[in-house]
Design an enzyme around this catalytic site. Sequence first.
Site, PDB file in Angstrom:
ATOM      1  N   GLU A  64       0.562  -0.472   0.257  1.00  0.00           N
ATOM      2  CA  GLU A  64      -0.113  -0.080   0.312  1.00  0.00           C
ATOM      3  C   GLU A  64       0.962   1.344   0.211  1.00  0.00           C
ATOM      4  O   GLU A  64       0.780   2.743  -0.530  1.00  0.00           O
ATOM      5  CB  GLU A  64      -1.343   0.466   0.732  1.00  0.00           C
ATOM      6  N   GLN A 104      -9.952  -5.658   9.567  1.00  0.00           N
ATOM      7  CA  GLN A 104     -10.226  -4.980   8.195  1.00  0.00           C
ATOM      8  C   GLN A 104     -11.118  -4.354   7.833  1.00  0.00           C
ATOM      9  O   GLN A 104     -11.611  -3.302   7.223  1.00  0.00           O
ATOM     10  CB  GLN A 104     -10.940  -6.151   7.811  1.00  0.00           C
TER      11      GLN A 104
END
Lengths: 275, 308
Positions: free
Chosen positions: B54, B116
């Site tokens: 990321e 998450q």
Amino acid sequence: MQMTVKDLKQQALQSRKLILEMLTEAKSGHPGGSLSAIDIITALFFNEMKVDPKNSMWTDRDRFILSKGHGVPALYATLAYRGYYDPKETLTLRQLGSPFQGHPDRVRMPVLEASTGSLGQGVSVAQGIAMAFRLDNKSSRVYCLMGDGEVQEGQAWECFMSAGNYKLSNLCVFLDINKYQIDGSTKDVMDIEPLKQKIESFKWNVLEINGHNMDEILGALKKAREEKNKPTMILAHTIKGKGVSFMENVNKWHGVAPNKEELQKALQELKIVDQ
Amino acid sequence: MGNATRVSFGQALVELGREHKNVVVLDADLSKSTKSESFGKEFPERFFQMGIQEANMIGVAAGMAFAGKIPFLCSFGAFLTGRFDTIRVTVGYAQANVRLVGTHAGVGIGDDGCSQMALEDLACLRTLPQFAVLQPADDVETKHMMKYLVKHQGPAYIRLTRQNVIDVNKSDYKFEFGKGVKLKDGKDAAIFATGALTGNALEAAKKLEAEGFSIAVVNIHTIKPIDRDIINEYSKKVPVIFSAEDHNVIGGLGGAIAETMAEVAGKSRLVRIGVQDVYGESGLPEDLYKKHGLDIEGITKTVKSALR
């Protein structure tokens, strides 16, 4: 612009003086890593890169990203002598309201191309520009300069893995291996060797040079241009504080500016080399 | 139920790709979940699979933006927010024209659990100067917001749901950046809702209407810059304002409204509906919404007890 090796050496010497002057004026900053990087940055802007100071945002220009943002006095000095602004302006370094921020700020000075200073990030930006150039079939190239301590950052290795897999041959990264970081030698703080094997295994073309030898810098840049399949990493062995005897390999000069007396002593030394 | 906003996003992205050749998309091994996959199928040359990286993806997108592209980079909101320093320096401080698309907002994702769930993303990104923070309520709004985002100058974060949401906007809807949308007026209280909670708030207000309460519902799709005017208006008009979001009540929509109300000489107090400063957990989305009082019944109950 393609300066001769002799003129490049002369130019680097002149930039060394300006680096020290701006740091003394600012009373803070990073002389060691600026002096280790200046020969490479000089070779890039005065010989290798297609840039136009009169049209600084020309879309087809080559790009340079200083990922080791603390070395920015070297870039400020280079851009000044390359004609982007008056060298005197750099003496406002680190002052309130100055575009010459302590670390690169592309909003205040667009020619810096990226805002860096948090290590490991600039090289990703360089990768992104290289990918955009490839998408547009542009022949422009992207150069980046990182510090050796900087590769302790995880993001750097994400980028190395990614750029290798994307075969970005239009990307050329210099690693300024001056062997020191703030807390000591890289070997003691967090050993990064063996670098050549590591980076080669990430699918890069890896070259190794003396980062103060203009012939070797230009030779490596030529080889990088000829590489058509891989990004190139130039492992440039340098000396922290190069050019000022009392700063060379003395790590207290990582992030301390010379006072007026020390500046005079340093300028005197550089003057002798000059003659 | 209408589409999940991530689904609407995926459809809008393909449309934009056809119209705007400089739109590029990056994903970090979650393209099936973020719904960027269909763009990748139609425009493989402009879709970049970045692997599970990321931070590097964020930096690469900034570089592409500096070279004239309009990058939409996609991952779960929780994972993007985790690379806050890269977002701050490389994107925010450098004013890179990057659109960060964070899906899987809040406890609404259900079974995958806390790691998450984006529950602090609005709070984190709202602290970055000149950073737009957006969250659409439904399908129509997501698509209009996407059209706007191609033209927007500067960095932006868009927060999307995994789960289906109730449609609240009509097809003649027009998106106005930074402007709250009055879905229903009312005199007794006003609910300022965002994202998945907008539909739930509107349904709750309708139920309350039948019981004699007059409740306004305002959809806040732009969390930053927040629409100060509409908050000021209602804080002078109704005794209680509610914020409603699938996010920690600290720093998100509730935080933004509290900051605004504290600076206005209004007469209302604020009740924040949301995740009450706890971490998420596994469970069915509907069970989690029930537990945290984010479903229609929960909102109805909170509003009633505050008005009593």
